[in-house]
Design an enzyme around this catalytic site. Structure first.
Site, short mmCIF file in Angstrom:
data_model
loop_
_atom_site.label_atom_id
_atom_site.label_comp_id
_atom_site.label_asym_id
_atom_site.label_seq_id
_atom_site.Cartn_x
_atom_site.Cartn_y
_atom_site.Cartn_z
N GLU A 1 6.51 44.04 21.05
CA GLU A 1 7.09 42.69 21.00
C GLU A 1 6.03 41.65 20.63
O GLU A 1 6.34 40.62 20.05
CB GLU A 1 7.72 42.34 22.36
N HIS B 1 5.63 70.38 24.59
CA HIS B 1 6.67 71.38 24.32
C HIS B 1 7.84 70.76 23.57
O HIS B 1 8.91 71.35 23.49
CB HIS B 1 7.13 72.01 25.64
N LYS C 1 21.15 38.92 20.15
CA LYS C 1 21.84 38.12 21.17
C LYS C 1 22.89 37.24 20.51
O LYS C 1 24.02 37.13 20.99
CB LYS C 1 20.84 37.21 21.91
O1 PA5 Z 1 8.28 39.44 27.00
C1 PA5 Z 1 9.24 38.69 26.94
O2 PA5 Z 1 9.11 37.47 26.81
C2 PA5 Z 1 10.65 39.22 27.04
O3 PA5 Z 1 10.65 40.61 27.10
C3 PA5 Z 1 11.35 38.67 28.28
O4 PA5 Z 1 10.59 38.98 29.41
C4 PA5 Z 1 12.76 39.21 28.43
O5 PA5 Z 1 13.50 38.93 27.29
C5 PA5 Z 1 13.45 38.62 29.65
O6 PA5 Z 1 13.50 37.24 29.57
P1 PA5 Z 1 13.79 36.33 30.82
O7 PA5 Z 1 12.69 36.50 31.79
O8 PA5 Z 1 13.88 34.94 30.28
O9 PA5 Z 1 15.11 36.78 31.41
#
Ligand code: PA5
Length: 426
Positions: free
Chosen positions: A279, A300, A415
């Protein structure tokens, strides 16, 4: 401090000239907070700046939950989930002795998983730690509503106030509004720490403390990490050296990094790493694809591909020198299974020989380069230090790629489509 080792002619032969030239620029971007996404570098010194009163409040809340309830539902997704689960599994194992149960929800929209988890909790007196920085993420919001409904039906609305703890933004979002209105205990996710860097904040600290783990030791490991991995010279900084190595391997034609451990209970660390690097760096059509495997289990399955398949990946192996538990193989009079050559040997010794033999097979015979990231043992201190090591490495390699490591614009597209299909009012 972790020890970084590099194996294979590809790593030995890497040309670090570009890193030599850009080292000062990149480390200054981190240190002086002048790079892309610089308003999200709060994690750099979060642990050393965290007031001890706040640590004590987290510990007190965890003690209260452990004393008054039999289980905790931790509700969150992505960065608001993976770090806590990785830490709890790595430190407490997959068969924890603890009678107090931790259940993770809100990281999926699977009706089957959610119903099974709710059923598991149904007859237990449980508390909820709902974690969301935005306070509006669909997966945890839905799970939270279902959990609250279950508690309310059984015990009435007044019960919720003490049973729910919200970890969220200090001012914004639906969760913050609800927590204020209902009087839940609250912990703040700082503005300048993004989800996947937040395991060192109450996002990780509260569930980890609820699992009975020593968060003082965990934070000490993080704080020592702030010193261990701050040298601006990448030759003297294993986090930057590793960040530089993975960047150069990517440029040398290895588009996949496979994180490996030899402990099933570290598998969620692999998931945390996939998110941290995937990410943070996967933008602008660039970056390594992070994968993860557990050996010898996956030898394996994926072992064949790694050894003889297309030469697209390098390995990064996380090794703890000392296992948490050990057992000896006994001698057997009959020796029908032919295993007496291992009699008297510890299982950790056999696992270590598997590690050495596999490293040699993959690196020398299979031409697969490998980094080894070594820690002495997996305890709260070393895990805190290891998390920080990887976060710092990620910032360094992302800046080498000229990428903002702290945003995730691509995540919004699924989303948007999902909300359109669900008819969410704008
Ligand atoms: O690393 C990130 O920013 C994302 O993975 C968020 O943690 C994830 O989308 C969850 O978001 P939130 O804490 O706003 O619910």
């Amino acid at each position: 401090m972790v020890k970084l080792e590099g194996y294979g002619k590809q790593i030995k032969g890497l040309d670090f000239q570009e890193v030599d030239q850009r080292n000062a620029e990149i480390s200054t971007k981190i240190e002086k907070r002048t790079g892309l996404g610089n308003d999200f570098l709060g994690w750099l010194d979060y642990a050393s700046k965290l007031p001890s009163s706040e640590v004590e409040r987290i510990k007190a809340c965890a003690l209260r939950i452990r004393k008054n309830y039999k289980a905790l539902a931790v509700v969150g997704i992505g960065g608001s989930y993976l770090g806590a689960r990785a830490a709890i599994e790595a430190l407490n194992g997959l068969f924890p002795k603890d009678k107090f149960k931790i259940v993770f929800l809100g990281d999926t929209l699977s009706s089957t998983y959610t119903v099974q988890a709710l059923k598991f909790l149904k007859n237990k007196k449980f508390a909820i730690n709902v974690i969301s920085k935005s306070g509006t993420t669909t997966e945890p919001s839905v799970a939270f509503r279902l959990l609250k409904g279950m508690l309310e039906k059984k015990f009435g609305h007044a019960y919720l106030k003490d049973a729910i703890v919200a970890t969220t933004d200090k001012a914004r979002g639906a969760l913050k509004k609800e927590a204020d209105a209902e009087g839940y205990e609250e912990f703040v996710i700082p503005d300048d720490v993004g989800g996947r860097y937040s395991v060192i904040t109450p996002v990780g600290l509260l569930p980890i403390a609820c699992a009975g783990i020593d968060i003082d030791q965990f934070l000490l490991g993080v704080k020592d990490g702030e010193k261990d991995y701050s040298n601006p010279d990448y030759h003297l900084n294993p986090a930057y050296k590793y960040g530089a190595t993975r960047y150069l391997l990517y440029k040398a034609g290895y588009p996949i990094e496979m994180f490996i451990s030899y402990e099933p209970q570290f598998a969620m660390i692999g998931e945390w790493l996939k998110q941290l690097f995937g990410e943070s760096e996967g933008k602008d059509g660039k970056a390594l694809f992070p994968a993860a495997a557990t050996f010898t289990t996956d030898l394996h399955s994926m072992g064949q591909f790694i050894q003889e398949g297309s030469k697209v990946l390098f390995e990064t192996i996380i090794r703890a020198d000392h296992p948490q538990k050990d057992i000896k193989v006994e001698a057997d009079k009959e020796n029908l299974d032919g295993l007496n050559y291992l009699a008297g040997k510890k299982l950790s010794y056999i696992n270590d020989r598997a590690f050495q033999g596999t490293l040699k097979a993959h690196v020398e015979t299979g031409s697969v380069p490998a980094n080894v990231v070594r820690i002495k043992k997996m305890d709260a201190y070393n895990l805190g230090n290891l998390f920080y090591f990887f976060m710092r490495s990620c910032a360094f390699s992302a800046y080498l790629l000229d990428i903002n490591p702290f945003n995730q614009p691509g995540v919004e597209i699924y989303k948007k489509n999902m909300f359109t299909l669900l008819g969410k009012p704008s």
